[in-house]
Scaffold this motif. Structure first.
Motif, short mmCIF file in Angstrom:
data_model
loop_
_atom_site.label_atom_id
_atom_site.label_comp_id
_atom_site.label_asym_id
_atom_site.label_seq_id
_atom_site.Cartn_x
_atom_site.Cartn_y
_atom_site.Cartn_z
N ARG A 84 0.83 -1.22 0.00
CA ARG A 84 0.00 0.00 0.00
C ARG A 84 0.86 1.25 0.00
O ARG A 84 0.57 2.22 -0.72
N CYS A 85 1.91 1.23 0.80
CA CYS A 85 2.80 2.40 0.88
C CYS A 85 3.51 2.63 -0.45
O CYS A 85 3.69 3.77 -0.87
N LEU A 86 3.92 1.55 -1.09
CA LEU A 86 4.60 1.66 -2.38
C LEU A 86 3.68 2.30 -3.41
O LEU A 86 4.09 3.18 -4.18
N LYS A 87 2.41 1.90 -3.43
CA LYS A 87 1.45 2.49 -4.37
C LYS A 87 1.23 3.96 -4.07
O LYS A 87 1.17 4.79 -4.98
N THR A 88 1.13 4.30 -2.80
CA THR A 88 0.97 5.71 -2.40
C THR A 88 2.19 6.52 -2.83
O THR A 88 2.06 7.62 -3.37
N LEU A 89 3.36 5.97 -2.58
CA LEU A 89 4.61 6.65 -2.95
C LEU A 89 4.68 6.84 -4.47
O LEU A 89 5.00 7.93 -4.94
N ALA A 90 4.34 5.80 -5.22
CA ALA A 90 4.38 5.89 -6.68
C ALA A 90 3.42 6.97 -7.19
O ALA A 90 3.73 7.68 -8.15
N ASN A 91 2.26 7.10 -6.55
CA ASN A 91 1.30 8.13 -6.95
C ASN A 91 1.80 9.53 -6.65
O ASN A 91 1.39 10.49 -7.30
N SER A 92 2.66 9.65 -5.66
CA SER A 92 3.11 10.98 -5.25
C SER A 92 4.36 11.45 -6.00
O SER A 92 4.70 12.63 -5.94
N VAL A 93 5.03 10.54 -6.69
CA VAL A 93 6.26 10.92 -7.40
C VAL A 93 5.91 11.16 -8.87
O VAL A 93 5.44 10.26 -9.56
N LYS A 94 6.17 12.37 -9.33
CA LYS A 94 5.89 12.71 -10.73
C LYS A 94 6.87 11.96 -11.64
O LYS A 94 8.01 11.75 -11.28
N SER A 95 6.39 11.57 -12.78
CA SER A 95 7.20 10.94 -13.82
C SER A 95 7.71 9.55 -13.46
O SER A 95 8.65 9.07 -14.08
N VAL A 96 7.14 8.91 -12.44
CA VAL A 96 7.61 7.57 -12.10
C VAL A 96 7.16 6.61 -13.19
O VAL A 96 6.04 6.67 -13.68
N ASN A 97 8.06 5.74 -13.60
CA ASN A 97 7.77 4.73 -14.62
C ASN A 97 7.58 3.40 -13.88
O ASN A 97 8.54 2.79 -13.43
N MET A 98 6.32 2.96 -13.76
CA MET A 98 6.03 1.74 -13.01
C MET A 98 6.66 0.51 -13.65
O MET A 98 6.99 -0.45 -12.96
N GLY A 99 6.86 0.52 -14.97
CA GLY A 99 7.57 -0.58 -15.62
C GLY A 99 8.99 -0.69 -15.11
O GLY A 99 9.48 -1.79 -14.83
N THR A 100 9.64 0.46 -14.97
CA THR A 100 11.00 0.48 -14.42
C THR A 100 10.99 0.07 -12.96
O THR A 100 11.84 -0.72 -12.52
#
Length: 126
Positions: A84-100
Motif C-alpha cells: 500500500r505504501c509503495l502504491k501511495t509513494l508511486a502516486n506521489s512521485v511525478k514521472s515515475v515509470n512503473m515498468g522500471t
C-alpha cells in the motif's frame, strides 16, 4: 495522610512496577513491528532518480534499501502495508515509470513475492 510501608511492601510495589513496565514495553514493540510508510519511503528514496529516468544506473543504495525493506517485511501484514505504501509513494512521485519500478527488485536480486504494479490488490498479498 501518610502511608507507612514495610520493606516487603516496598519490594512488592517495585516488583509490580517492573512487571507493568516490561509488559508495556512488550506491547509497544509488537505494535511498532509493522512496516510504516516512512520506512518504505526512506528505504526506496535512493531508487527515485532511476524510477523517474533521471539516472541511467541503478544506485547501490537503492538495492540496499530494497533488501532492507524486504527483510523487514516478514509477515503478510507487513508485506500488505509495504504494498500500500509503495502504491501511495508511486502516486506521489511525478514521472515515475512503473515498468522500471517493477524491474528494480529483480535487478537487486530480491524476490518480493507479488507484482509491483498499481493494479496489485495489496489485501491479497501474502
Amino acid at each position: 495522610m501518610a502511608v507507612l510501608m514495610t520493606n516487603s511492601s516496598r519490594k512488592t510495589v517495585v516488583a509490580l512496577a517492573v512487571v507493568v513496565v516490561a509488559a508495556a514495553a512488550l506491547l509497544a514493540s509488537s505494535v511498532s513491528a509493522a512496516i510504516t510508510c516512512g520506512q518504505v519511503g526512506s528505504s526506496l528514496a535512493p531508487c527515485i532518480p532511476y524510477a523517474t529516468g533521471k539516472a541511467t544506473a541503478l544506485p547501490a543504495s537503492c538495492c540496499t534499501g530494497v533488501r532492507n525493506l524486504n527483510s523487514a517485511a516478514r509477515t503478510s501484514s507487513d508485506r500488505q502495508a509495504a504494498c500500500r505504501c509503495l502504491k501511495t509513494l508511486a502516486n506521489s512521485v511525478k514521472s515515475v515509470n512503473m515498468g522500471t519500478v517493477a524491474t528494480i527488485p529483480g535487478k537487486c536480486g530480491v524476490s518480493v513475492g507479488f507484482p509491483i504494479s498499481m493494479s496489485t490488490d495489496c489485501n491479497k498479498v501474502s
